[in-house]
Enzyme design. Structure first.
Site, PDB file in Angstrom:
ATOM      1  CE  LYS A  60      -3.502  -0.991  -0.547  1.00  0.00           C
ATOM      2  NZ  LYS A  60      -4.039  -1.308  -1.692  1.00  0.00           N
ATOM      3  CG  HIS A 118       5.015  -6.503  -1.160  1.00  0.00           C
ATOM      4  ND1 HIS A 118       4.918  -5.217  -1.560  1.00  0.00           N
ATOM      5  CD2 HIS A 118       3.471  -6.975  -1.556  1.00  0.00           C
ATOM      6  CE1 HIS A 118       3.811  -4.736  -1.999  1.00  0.00           C
ATOM      7  NE2 HIS A 118       3.030  -5.695  -2.066  1.00  0.00           N
ATOM      8  CB  SER A 123      -3.901   2.384   2.314  1.00  0.00           C
ATOM      9  OG  SER A 123      -4.107   1.758   1.038  1.00  0.00           O
TER      10      SER A 123
END
Length: 313
Positions: free
Chosen positions: A72, A127, A157
């Site tokens: 995010k 990630h 988010s």
């Protein structure tokens, strides 16, 4: 990305990944599974111990371009931007190929199939924290593009994403989720450790750092800096085309980007849209004054030795 060429992906890979969530009953059965790797939790829906080890031992090529983010933080935006840079502003690839095929996640189980099906320089997304990929990247000239976002907006988010993503745990109340976020016990681990881990080793890598807020404030200047790093000069009209097709509204309407291709059993857009607001300062809608002050204290403590600066509103 080398020579501004686009990664051509054969049709079989596109079809495989476009339907990977619906056609694989084993994957559907793993919606409630959590994989732990390097003391970090990952959703078992798309991650296995084998796929995580494969990522850790991956042989990077000097021609690779790697998007690195905490969730995010502008991942999808950068995937879209780099696709458009590769195609010199031609929107066709960005409108016809899902972003997870154009820039697949290194640590997810389908990555190896995409890799076999792809041609040319590779655009890769991850990630993963630095410590997992450190040995694989050692000595590599692969281009690492790190996108960071102010952590208050990330927390908000990410909270909304947990509400719509069936492969993530129930976030419960925002207060509970925020506590977990600050403690680093959410999936993908600590935001603080992730950002510091990568940026503290920026001199060890072929590294480009940019923030979500910087891109939001001046996308044109951000594109120019990014193209300079990629050694991919573009004409003014090509930059203008890129800007046109990577605005928030443009991406929100593009089903190759907005994740509406994913069935509601996995991502329930009635709970929250994947492309939600795309703004800075949305954290003020959920944070109480007490929560904000507590977060500021945690941030100051965690980032004491960091020179990174963030725009909060």
């Amino acid at each position: 990305m080398q020579g501004c060429s686009f990664d051509n992906v054969v049709l079989s890979a596109i079809l495989m990944t476009s339907s990977h969530s619906t056609s694989n009953s084993d994957t559907m059965a793993r919606l409630d599974i959590t994989e732990s790797f390097y003391q970090t939790d990952f959703p078992g829906h798309l991650h296995t111990q084998e796929s995580l080890r494969f990522a850790q031992e991956f042989e990077f090529q000097d021609s690779d371009t790697i998007i690195v983010t905490y969730p995010k933080s502008g991942t999808t935006w950068m995937q879209q931007i780099l696709t458009l840079v590769s195609s010199r502003g031609d929107p066709t690839p960005a409108k016809s190929i899902p972003n997870w095929v154009r820039a697949p996640w290194l640590e997810q189980y389908y990555f190896r199939d995409i890799l076999r099906a792809s041609q040319g320089p590779r655009l890769i997304t991850t990630h993963l924290p630095y410590e997992v990929l450190a040995s694989a990247l050692h000595g590599s000239k692969a281009k690492v593009i790190y996108v960071a976002r102010n952590p208050k907006d990330v927390a908000v988010s990410y909270y909304h994403f947990h509400k719509m993503a069936k492969f993530l745990p129930d976030p419960n109340t925002f207060e509970e989720f925020l506590d977990n976020f600050m403690e680093g016990t959410v999936h993908y681990g600590s935001w603080f450790d992730h950002v510091k881990g990568w940026t503290n080793h920026r001199n060890d890598l072929n590294f480009f750092y940019i923030t979500y807020e910087e891109m939001l404030h001046n996308l044109r200047a951000s594109l120019e800096k990014l193209c300079g790093f990629l050694q991919c000069p573009l004409l003014p009209e090509e930059l203008t085309n890129i800007q046109r097709h990577c605005t928030f509204n443009s991406m929100k309407e593009n089903n190759m980007v907005n994740y509406t291709l994913i069935p509601s059993e996995i991502m329930d857009h009635s709970k929250s849209q994947f492309m939600r607001k795309g703004k800075t300062g949305d954290w003020k809608e959920l944070f109480s004054s007490k929560q904000s002050n507590h977060f500021d204290d945690i941030f100051e403590e965690e980032m004491l030795d960091s020179e990174l600066e963030f725009i909060w509103e």
